[in-house]
Design a protein around this motif. Structure first.
Motif, PDB file in Angstrom:
ATOM      1  N   ARG A  71     -13.773  99.759  -7.325  1.00 27.90           N
ATOM      2  CA  ARG A  71     -14.241 101.137  -7.387  1.00 27.90           C
ATOM      3  C   ARG A  71     -15.478 101.320  -6.505  1.00 27.90           C
ATOM      4  NH1 ARG A  71     -14.659 103.973 -13.169  1.00 27.90           N
ATOM      5  NH2 ARG A  71     -12.419 103.537 -12.971  1.00 27.90           N
ATOM      6  N   THR A  72     -16.318 100.259  -6.431  1.00 27.27           N
ATOM      7  CA  THR A  72     -17.504 100.319  -5.573  1.00 27.27           C
ATOM      8  C   THR A  72     -17.108 100.507  -4.121  1.00 27.27           C
ATOM      9  OG1 THR A  72     -18.702  98.878  -7.100  1.00 27.27           O
ATOM     10  CG2 THR A  72     -19.582  99.096  -4.865  1.00 27.27           C
ATOM     11  N   ILE A  73     -16.041  99.833  -3.701  1.00 25.40           N
ATOM     12  CA  ILE A  73     -15.563  99.968  -2.324  1.00 25.40           C
ATOM     13  C   ILE A  73     -15.079 101.393  -2.070  1.00 25.40           C
ATOM     14  CG2 ILE A  73     -13.824  99.190  -0.669  1.00 25.40           C
ATOM     15  CD1 ILE A  73     -13.913  96.448  -2.098  1.00 25.40           C
ATOM     16  N   THR A  74     -14.405 101.973  -3.055  1.00 26.77           N
ATOM     17  CA  THR A  74     -13.940 103.361  -2.921  1.00 26.77           C
ATOM     18  C   THR A  74     -15.114 104.301  -2.724  1.00 26.77           C
ATOM     19  OG1 THR A  74     -12.052 102.870  -4.369  1.00 26.77           O
ATOM     20  CG2 THR A  74     -12.589 105.193  -3.990  1.00 26.77           C
ATOM     21  N   TYR A  75     -16.193 104.094  -3.493  1.00 27.44           N
ATOM     22  CA  TYR A  75     -17.391 104.928  -3.344  1.00 27.44           C
ATOM     23  C   TYR A  75     -18.012 104.751  -1.960  1.00 27.44           C
ATOM     24  CZ  TYR A  75     -17.223 105.627  -8.421  1.00 27.44           C
ATOM     25  OH  TYR A  75     -16.836 105.962  -9.700  1.00 27.44           O
ATOM     26  N   ARG A  76     -18.023 103.510  -1.480  1.00 25.90           N
ATOM     27  CA  ARG A  76     -18.586 103.257  -0.146  1.00 25.90           C
ATOM     28  C   ARG A  76     -17.764 103.954   0.932  1.00 25.90           C
ATOM     29  NH1 ARG A  76     -19.398  96.729  -0.813  1.00 25.90           N
ATOM     30  NH2 ARG A  76     -21.087  96.807  -2.351  1.00 25.90           N
ATOM     31  N   LEU A  77     -16.452 103.911   0.803  1.00 27.05           N
ATOM     32  CA  LEU A  77     -15.592 104.579   1.777  1.00 27.05           C
ATOM     33  C   LEU A  77     -15.807 106.097   1.747  1.00 27.05           C
ATOM     34  CD1 LEU A  77     -12.306 102.518   1.259  1.00 27.05           C
ATOM     35  CD2 LEU A  77     -13.710 102.553   3.329  1.00 27.05           C
ATOM     36  N   GLY A  78     -15.958 106.651   0.528  1.00 27.34           N
ATOM     37  CA  GLY A  78     -16.237 108.078   0.418  1.00 27.34           C
ATOM     38  C   GLY A  78     -17.552 108.443   1.089  1.00 27.34           C
ATOM     39  N   ALA A  79     -18.571 107.609   0.882  1.00 28.49           N
ATOM     40  CA  ALA A  79     -19.872 107.851   1.520  1.00 28.49           C
ATOM     41  C   ALA A  79     -19.770 107.721   3.028  1.00 28.49           C
ATOM     42  CB  ALA A  79     -20.902 106.855   0.975  1.00 28.49           C
ATOM     43  N   PHE A  80     -18.961 106.759   3.481  1.00 24.03           N
ATOM     44  CA  PHE A  80     -18.761 106.574   4.925  1.00 24.03           C
ATOM     45  C   PHE A  80     -18.151 107.830   5.537  1.00 24.03           C
ATOM     46  CE2 PHE A  80     -16.772 105.303   8.816  1.00 24.03           C
ATOM     47  CZ  PHE A  80     -17.518 104.238   9.305  1.00 24.03           C
ATOM     48  N   TYR A  81     -17.073 108.344   4.927  1.00 23.09           N
ATOM     49  CA  TYR A  81     -16.438 109.554   5.447  1.00 23.09           C
ATOM     50  C   TYR A  81     -17.405 110.730   5.443  1.00 23.09           C
ATOM     51  CZ  TYR A  81     -11.618 107.889   5.876  1.00 23.09           C
ATOM     52  OH  TYR A  81     -10.474 107.255   6.284  1.00 23.09           O
ATOM     53  N   PHE A  82     -18.174 110.870   4.374  1.00 21.79           N
ATOM     54  CA  PHE A  82     -19.132 111.981   4.279  1.00 21.79           C
ATOM     55  C   PHE A  82     -20.118 111.932   5.446  1.00 21.79           C
ATOM     56  CE2 PHE A  82     -23.118 113.901   3.051  1.00 21.79           C
ATOM     57  CZ  PHE A  82     -22.721 115.100   2.465  1.00 21.79           C
ATOM     58  N   LEU A  83     -20.712 110.770   5.680  1.00 22.92           N
ATOM     59  CA  LEU A  83     -21.723 110.641   6.727  1.00 22.92           C
ATOM     60  C   LEU A  83     -21.116 110.716   8.125  1.00 22.92           C
ATOM     61  CD1 LEU A  83     -23.777 107.854   4.993  1.00 22.92           C
ATOM     62  CD2 LEU A  83     -24.657 110.109   5.612  1.00 22.92           C
ATOM     63  N   LEU A  84     -19.924 110.129   8.291  1.00 23.73           N
ATOM     64  CA  LEU A  84     -19.259 110.174   9.592  1.00 23.73           C
ATOM     65  C   LEU A  84     -18.997 111.617  10.010  1.00 23.73           C
ATOM     66  CD1 LEU A  84     -17.810 108.687  11.936  1.00 23.73           C
ATOM     67  CD2 LEU A  84     -15.733 108.746  10.536  1.00 23.73           C
ATOM     68  N   PHE A  85     -18.393 112.389   9.110  1.00 26.60           N
ATOM     69  CA  PHE A  85     -18.059 113.769   9.455  1.00 26.60           C
ATOM     70  C   PHE A  85     -19.281 114.688   9.360  1.00 26.60           C
ATOM     71  CE2 PHE A  85     -13.899 112.023   9.119  1.00 26.60           C
ATOM     72  CZ  PHE A  85     -13.161 112.765  10.035  1.00 26.60           C
ATOM     73  N   PHE A  86     -20.313 114.261   8.651  1.00 23.76           N
ATOM     74  CA  PHE A  86     -21.593 114.962   8.720  1.00 23.76           C
ATOM     75  C   PHE A  86     -22.114 114.884  10.155  1.00 23.76           C
ATOM     76  CE2 PHE A  86     -26.130 115.480   8.553  1.00 23.76           C
ATOM     77  CZ  PHE A  86     -26.336 116.448   7.586  1.00 23.76           C
ATOM     78  N   LEU A  94     -11.489 113.547   1.433  1.00 21.47           N
ATOM     79  CA  LEU A  94     -12.074 114.869   1.192  1.00 21.47           C
ATOM     80  C   LEU A  94     -13.589 114.870   1.404  1.00 21.47           C
ATOM     81  CD1 LEU A  94     -13.694 115.196  -1.783  1.00 21.47           C
ATOM     82  CD2 LEU A  94     -11.377 114.844  -2.629  1.00 21.47           C
ATOM     83  N   TYR A  95     -14.230 113.689   1.244  1.00 24.50           N
ATOM     84  CA  TYR A  95     -15.680 113.639   1.452  1.00 24.50           C
ATOM     85  C   TYR A  95     -16.042 113.893   2.914  1.00 24.50           C
ATOM     86  CZ  TYR A  95     -16.033 111.960  -3.309  1.00 24.50           C
ATOM     87  OH  TYR A  95     -15.957 111.868  -4.678  1.00 24.50           O
ATOM     88  N   GLY A  96     -15.109 113.613   3.810  1.00 23.21           N
ATOM     89  CA  GLY A  96     -15.326 113.943   5.211  1.00 23.21           C
ATOM     90  C   GLY A  96     -15.392 115.450   5.423  1.00 23.21           C
ATOM     91  N   ALA A  97     -14.482 116.178   4.766  1.00 22.20           N
ATOM     92  CA  ALA A  97     -14.484 117.638   4.864  1.00 22.20           C
ATOM     93  C   ALA A  97     -15.777 118.224   4.296  1.00 22.20           C
ATOM     94  CB  ALA A  97     -13.276 118.216   4.136  1.00 22.20           C
TER      95      ALA A  97
END
Length: 389
Positions: free
Chosen positions: A2-17, A133-136
């Motif tokens: 689950r920690t990896i999933t959170y990291r991937l979500g944060a990665f997408y958020f910052l990448l698309f930010f 969706l965190y990328g969006a």
């Protein structure tokens, strides 16, 4: 896990930010700096050309040498540096060289992180759309933040936001696990495997026809919106709503795909895109364009996560990054370039509304191709089941 999933979500958020912080305002920065319209057009046209050439290369190297993590760290760092150097560039040549390098390194990132995420969610029986969706969300928030920060301290701030977001992504990338996929025998044999998969080829063509106009709309929307009487300030509001509408759709895309089938939902996405562009061509009021912002969520929010999952399920596991990279180069690179140039020609000769009629026609043809692909796959499935009896 689950920690990896959170990291991937944060990665997408910052990448698309990072993407959202600089992409919508880059042309305005260059114009304010003194570049001509021809120079800005030349610079921006270089992006799709570079991505078409290098994205398959990054994918094939990543698959061949199992170097996803190393390539992510390297390209994120170099892209961040390229973006930050925009703040000291002072000639068209310098801007052009920096933009080519930025796209060169940036082109590797999305196909690789998509492949890593798809592999992870399959292992944990998760949903790709719930991570993507965190990328969006990141893109939508960045558009708002960059717009207000630019007004307060100047347009150079967009590059500091971009570089900062990418450098934080480097830290996250270092903590991601190694995938350990089967090793491809060679770069060219992996490419040959993909080119022998008919459903993959048809899907690439359909994505080219549907997603090219979606990306080209990002460049032409401001012209369209002002042509129907909208204010320039309304363009930022529209992009915020458009990008924000993608996240909730991505959240449920995987669930709907399991129930109705991936191709069915991608056909829906292409059809909604065609309807949206036809409606824009009818010269609606600015208020109605804003009110129907959810059309962006249905078209893009469905297409992006389901397309990535479809490619994963229909290509060999040892060439996953290559498959995603070629898809990105064909749909986002070549599709965007062709749609943008065709739209520009139509704009000069027939006006902005003819541009959106072309977008609609292209999207409709893409949706029809996907219908034919769905029928073919259903027939193949029926034949296989018949032979098993």
């Amino acid at each position: 896990m689950r920690t990896i999933t959170y990291r991937l979500g944060a990665f997408y958020f910052l990448l698309f930010f990072g993407f959202g912080a600089h992409l919508p305002l880059l042309s305005l920065y260059l114009k304010d700096f003194g570049l001509t319209g021809m120079q800005i057009g030349t610079l921006l046209a270089a992006g799709p050309i570079v991505s078409i050439l290098v994205q398959p290369f990054w994918g094939m190297v990543s698959d061949r040498f199992q170097a996803q993590k190393k390539i992510l760290v390297l390209t994120l760092t170099l892209a961040a540096v390229s973006g930050l150097l925009f703040t000291v560039a002072d000639t068209f040549r310098a801007f052009l060289i920096l933009y080519v390098f930025l796209v060169l390194f940036q082109s590797a990132i999305v196909p690789i992180i998509d492949a890593v995420t798809l592999s992870h969610v399959q292992k944990v029986k998760g949903d790709y759309g719930s991570v993507r969706l965190y990328g969006a969300l990141g893109f939508a928030i960045a558009v708002w933040v960059a717009g207000h920060l630019s007004e307060a301290v100047g347009l150079q701030s967009i590059f500091y936001l971009y570089g900062g977001a990418f450098l934080i992504c480097v830290g996250i990338a270092i903590t991601l696990p190694h995938q350990g996929l089967p090793l491809s025998t060679s770069i060219w044999s992996g490419l040959g495997k993909l080119l022998r998969i008919p459903q993959y080829i048809v899907f690439l063509v359909a994505a080219f026809l549907i997603f090219g106009p979606i990306n080209a709309n990002n460049s032409y929307f401001s012209l369209f919106y002002t042509a129907i009487g909208g204010a320039v300030a309304g363009v930022g509001t529209a992009f915020l709503l458009f990008a924000g509408s993608e996240a909730p759709i991505m959240r449920v895309a995987g669930r709907f795909a399991k129930r109705y089938g991936m191709l069915s939902l991608i056909v829906l996405s292409g059809t909604v895109s065609a309807i949206r562009w036809y409606y824009y061509a009818s010269q609606p009021s600015p208020r109605m364009v804003i009110a129907l912002f959810l059309l962006q969520g249905i078209s893009v929010g469905l297409f992006l996560p389901i397309a990535a999952s479809y490619i994963r399920e229909n290509t060999p596991i040892e060439v996953q990054v290559t498959a995603q990279a070629i898809y990105a180069a064909f749909a986002n690179g070549l599709g965007t370039m062709v749609a943008s140039y065709a739209a520009g020609w139509l704009l000069d000769h027939f006006g902005i509304f003819s541009t959106y009629r072309y977008f609609a026609f292209s999207s409709l043809i893409g949706a029809i191709l996907l219908v034919l692909l769905a029928v073919r796959q259903k027939n193949v499935s029926i034949k296989r089941n018949f032979h098993k009896i």
